[in-house]
Scaffold this active site. Structure first.
Site, short mmCIF file in Angstrom:
data_model
loop_
_atom_site.label_atom_id
_atom_site.label_comp_id
_atom_site.label_asym_id
_atom_site.label_seq_id
_atom_site.Cartn_x
_atom_site.Cartn_y
_atom_site.Cartn_z
N MET A 56 -8.88 8.20 -0.06
CA MET A 56 -9.70 8.58 1.08
C MET A 56 -10.27 9.97 0.87
SD MET A 56 -7.24 7.33 4.19
CE MET A 56 -6.42 5.75 4.17
N MET A 82 -12.07 4.44 -0.53
CA MET A 82 -12.68 4.66 0.77
C MET A 82 -13.40 6.00 0.71
SD MET A 82 -9.88 3.14 3.45
CE MET A 82 -8.38 3.26 2.49
N HIS A 142 -1.24 -1.23 -4.25
CA HIS A 142 -2.50 -0.90 -3.57
C HIS A 142 -2.53 0.60 -3.31
CE1 HIS A 142 -6.05 -2.05 -1.17
NE2 HIS A 142 -5.71 -1.04 -0.39
N MET A 185 -11.32 -5.83 5.55
CA MET A 185 -10.53 -4.88 6.35
C MET A 185 -10.29 -5.50 7.73
SD MET A 185 -9.81 -2.26 4.51
CE MET A 185 -9.02 -1.36 5.87
N HIS A 229 -8.32 1.28 -4.03
CA HIS A 229 -9.25 1.04 -2.93
C HIS A 229 -9.96 2.35 -2.61
CE1 HIS A 229 -9.65 -0.21 1.61
NE2 HIS A 229 -10.83 -0.07 1.01
N ASP A 248 -4.75 3.61 -1.75
CA ASP A 248 -5.88 3.97 -0.88
C ASP A 248 -6.33 5.40 -1.18
OD1 ASP A 248 -6.17 1.65 1.01
OD2 ASP A 248 -4.07 2.11 1.36
N ASP A 264 -6.52 -6.45 4.28
CA ASP A 264 -5.86 -5.15 4.39
C ASP A 264 -5.90 -4.67 5.83
OD1 ASP A 264 -4.89 -2.57 4.14
OD2 ASP A 264 -6.44 -1.89 2.75
N SER A 295 0.82 -1.22 0.00
CA SER A 295 0.00 0.00 0.00
C SER A 295 0.85 1.26 0.00
CB SER A 295 -0.90 0.02 1.23
OG SER A 295 -1.56 1.26 1.33
#
Length: 211
Positions: free
Chosen positions: A38, A69, A34, A138, A67, A36, A176, A9
């Protein structure tokens, strides 16, 4: 047993030198990156968006595991697909239209993943397991790197593996959160196919030996 996929990540990388971070992933057995995303709403923190992904896409041929979020991911999947995402994973808890979002991601030619937070049971996914490519468990509460794994969440991996075998489904199981040298064996033994690791990967303590 197939060799698991390591997807480090970028959340734990040096944001000022993402190129070097991606090179480390390539050199240290990573098969995917990966990423993330957000939004400061679904989770408290804000990271990076589509322009950053677009800018680093030319740096590697590794799969980009994006990913999301974010609230209402259906509003964002197209822009991330165009930016270079290969796998787009969104949270079950973030939309009322899970099945439709999976369809939309597939229409864009990408693999569709559905993530669940620690408090969300596997049973809630019963209607979409057949069409999802990835189920992301998660094992920490999303939003920050460096947290300790929640052991009870690893049991969700076992449950998902059992359902997959019984129903003949084809989704991959991703984990994750809190994966390091002490917890890696437990998540692999449970049946994890894709291991996401941030802090432990970048500080060199993951001890990945799944060649």
């Amino acid at each position: 047993m197939k060799t698991p996929i390591l997807a480090p990540s970028l959340l734990s990388a040096d944001f000022s030198n993402l190129g070097a971070a991606i090179k480390k992933i390539e050199n240290d057995s990573g098969s995917a990156v990966h990423i993330d995303v957000m939004d400061g709403s679904f989770v408290p923190e804000i990271t990076y968006g589509e322009p950053v992904i677009r800018s680093v896409r030319p740096l590697t041929k590794l799969a980009f595991d994006v990913h999301l979020m974010v609230e209402k991911p259906e509003l964002h999947v197209e822009s991330f697909a165009k930016a270079g995402a290969d796998w787009i994973t969104f949270h079950y808890e973030a939309t009322n239209h899970t099945h439709r979002v999976i369809q939309y991601i597939h229409e864009l030619g990408k693999k569709a993943g559905v993530a669940i937070c620690p408090a969300t049971p596997v049973s809630i996914l019963s209607e979409i397991l057949e069409c999802a490519d990835i189920i992301l468990v998660m094992t920490v509460n999303p939003g920050w790197g460096g947290q300790k794994i929640i052991p009870s969440c690893v049991e969700k991996v076992r449950e998902l593996k059992k359902i997959r075998e019984e129903k003949g489904y084809s989704y991959k199981i991703s984990v994750d959160g809190g994966v390091n040298s002490k917890t890696l064996d437990s998540v692999l033994d449970a049946g994890t196919d894709i291991v996401v690791s941030g802090s432990a990967f970048f500080d060199g303590s993951l001890n990945w030996k799944c060649e």
